[in-house]
Design an enzyme around this catalytic site. Structure first.
Site, short mmCIF file in Angstrom:
data_model
loop_
_atom_site.label_atom_id
_atom_site.label_comp_id
_atom_site.label_asym_id
_atom_site.label_seq_id
_atom_site.Cartn_x
_atom_site.Cartn_y
_atom_site.Cartn_z
N LYS A 154 35.38 46.63 32.26
CA LYS A 154 36.64 46.75 31.52
C LYS A 154 36.33 46.41 30.06
O LYS A 154 35.73 45.37 29.77
CB LYS A 154 37.68 45.78 32.08
CG LYS A 154 38.13 46.15 33.49
CD LYS A 154 39.17 45.18 34.01
CE LYS A 154 39.95 45.77 35.18
NZ LYS A 154 39.17 45.85 36.42
N ASP A 203 33.97 42.91 40.11
CA ASP A 203 34.77 43.19 38.92
C ASP A 203 35.00 41.90 38.12
O ASP A 203 34.31 41.63 37.13
CB ASP A 203 36.09 43.84 39.35
CG ASP A 203 36.99 44.23 38.18
OD1 ASP A 203 36.71 43.82 37.04
OD2 ASP A 203 37.99 44.94 38.40
N LYS A 245 45.30 48.08 46.46
CA LYS A 245 45.46 46.68 46.10
C LYS A 245 45.74 45.89 47.38
O LYS A 245 46.81 46.02 47.98
CB LYS A 245 46.60 46.52 45.10
CG LYS A 245 46.25 47.12 43.73
CD LYS A 245 45.12 46.34 43.11
CE LYS A 245 44.43 47.08 41.99
NZ LYS A 245 43.21 46.43 41.52
N GLU A 272 35.97 45.48 47.15
CA GLU A 272 35.85 45.04 45.74
C GLU A 272 36.37 43.62 45.57
O GLU A 272 37.48 43.29 46.00
CB GLU A 272 36.63 46.00 44.84
CG GLU A 272 36.60 45.58 43.36
CD GLU A 272 37.01 46.70 42.40
OE1 GLU A 272 36.98 47.88 42.79
OE2 GLU A 272 37.36 46.36 41.25
N ASP A 307 40.46 46.74 46.95
CA ASP A 307 40.24 45.74 45.89
C ASP A 307 41.13 44.53 46.16
O ASP A 307 42.35 44.60 46.04
CB ASP A 307 40.57 46.36 44.53
CG ASP A 307 40.20 45.44 43.37
OD1 ASP A 307 39.75 44.30 43.64
OD2 ASP A 307 40.36 45.87 42.21
MG MG Z 1 39.10 45.49 40.35
#
Ligand code: MG
Length: 368
Positions: A266, A242, A165, A219, A194
């Site tokens: 997702k 994403d 992250k 990402e 990401d």
């Molecule tokens: Mg992501």
């Protein structure tokens, strides 16, 4: 078959690590999960779950999921849960947008479909590929040293794919995080950075320059599709979208623009298993890599993820997530469990989960 009753439960899912931090100082310590039980006139019961990543990741929040399900009462009660296309169509007509609201309902109907057919959902979604599939571990945003240490810790649990992250405005700190993490990697490991929309374009371009010698996936660096596309054109490594890919339309546009190599599907971002499967099947045809997961969740969502992931062509399945191993509360028996960084879908009919009544407690409300 007709849906006769829907019971809605709320469960808190605290994190084993205490909290989960990502771009822009966003953090969650207890997830607000909504679980639905759908009963039918044939005595078959299905279970679904939706669990937003706090109220500030996607346009979704726990109370919103429950209010939305309440709003859909007239569409759900009396509907045939086996007619998933029709049910989704009618939910979209009755409630514009709010895909996450419909996700738990659609998931529970897949559970019913599997139980009615006597087949695990993954077999109805295209077939089970191999014995199991690979998971990634998300590494919460901390200092470079702590993040590197967590890679070593989680590799001991069997993970070989790590998603860092990043996405803070201190570009040098993010570059240091990626370098520190990369120094922990062993042959065969995969590293993803990401940013969760956290960089402005100039910041993302500086990070790309600062890590150009590292084998890392970038990402969702920026908030908009157009900014991400511009960054992508200056990065020669693999690129993941994403947040920007939330339905078929941006997926097709992204493919046509060569905007990404991998997408993150997702389940609740697309509106349930039916729509996530549509996107997954299109992704296979278009030759994309795919991470199959949800925004967060407990045992029921982890089971749903496992069926969609296990029925994805292995070459196209980039990674998947075992959310039930991140949280301290188990809500169901029969949910898949991580073994050496990998997971497999249940061989029982439907999703293969049996929720635990004492953990669910009393329902918040019932539609009938
Ligand atoms: Mg992501």
């Amino acid at each position: 078959m007709k849906i006769s009753r829907v019971s809605v439960y709320q469960v808190d899912l605290p994190l084993k690590e205490g909290n989960y931090n990502w771009s822009g100082g966003k953090s969650v310590s207890v997830f607000d999960s909504t679980i639905v039980k759908i009963e039918t006139d044939e005595g078959i019961t299905g279970w679904g779950e939706v669990c937003p990543l706090g109220p500030f990741y996607l346009p979704a929040f726990g109370q919103g999921a429950r209010a939305g399900i309440f709003e859909l009462e007239d569409v759900i009660i009396g509907a045939n849960p086996l007619e998933l296309g029709k049910l989704n169509r009618n939910m979209d007509i009755a409630l514009k947008g709010h895909p996450y609201v419909k996700s738990a309902i659609d998931m529970a109907c897949w559970d019913i479909l599997g139980k009615k057919a006597g087949l695990p959902c993954c077999e109805l979604m295209g077939g089970r590929y191999g014995e199991d599939f690979a998971l990634y571990r998300a590494i919460s945003q901390e200092s470079p040293e702590e993040m590197a240490m967590k890679i070593a810790t989680y590799r001991k649990e069997g993970y070989r794919r790590f998603q860092l992250k990043v996405g803070c405005s201190d570009v040098d700190l993010d570059i240091a995080r990626i370098h520190a993490a990369a120094s922990e990697l062993e042959s065969g490991d995969i590293l993803i950075a990401d940013a969760n929309t956290g960089w402005l374009k100039h910041e993302a371009l500086r990070v790309c320059r600062g890590v150009k010698d590292i084998d890392v996936y970038i990402e969702q660096p920026c908030a908009t599709y157009e900014e991400c596309l511009a960054v992508r054109q200056h990065w020669d490594g693999p690129f993941v979208l994403d947040e920007s890919i939330d339905s078929l339309t941006p997926l097709i546009q992204g493919h046509n623009d060569l905007a990404m190599d991998v997408i993150n599907i997702k389940i609740s971002k697309f509106g349930g298993l039916t729509k996530a499967k549509q996107a997954r099947d299109l992704g296979v045809e278009l030759g994309l890599g795919m991470t199959i997961e949800d925004s967060w969740g407990g045992d029921i969502i982890t089971a749903a993820i496992s069926h969609l992931a296990h029925s994805t062509v292995p070459g196209n399945l980039f990674t998947s997530t075992d959310f039930n191993s991140y949280v301290t509360v188990s809500t169901a028996h029969g949910a898949p469990q991580r073994i050496d960084g990998r997971m497999s879908a249940s061989k029982e009919p439907g999703l293969g989960v049996e929720p635990i009544p004492e953990v669910l407690g009393d329902s918040l409300f019932v539609l009938e």
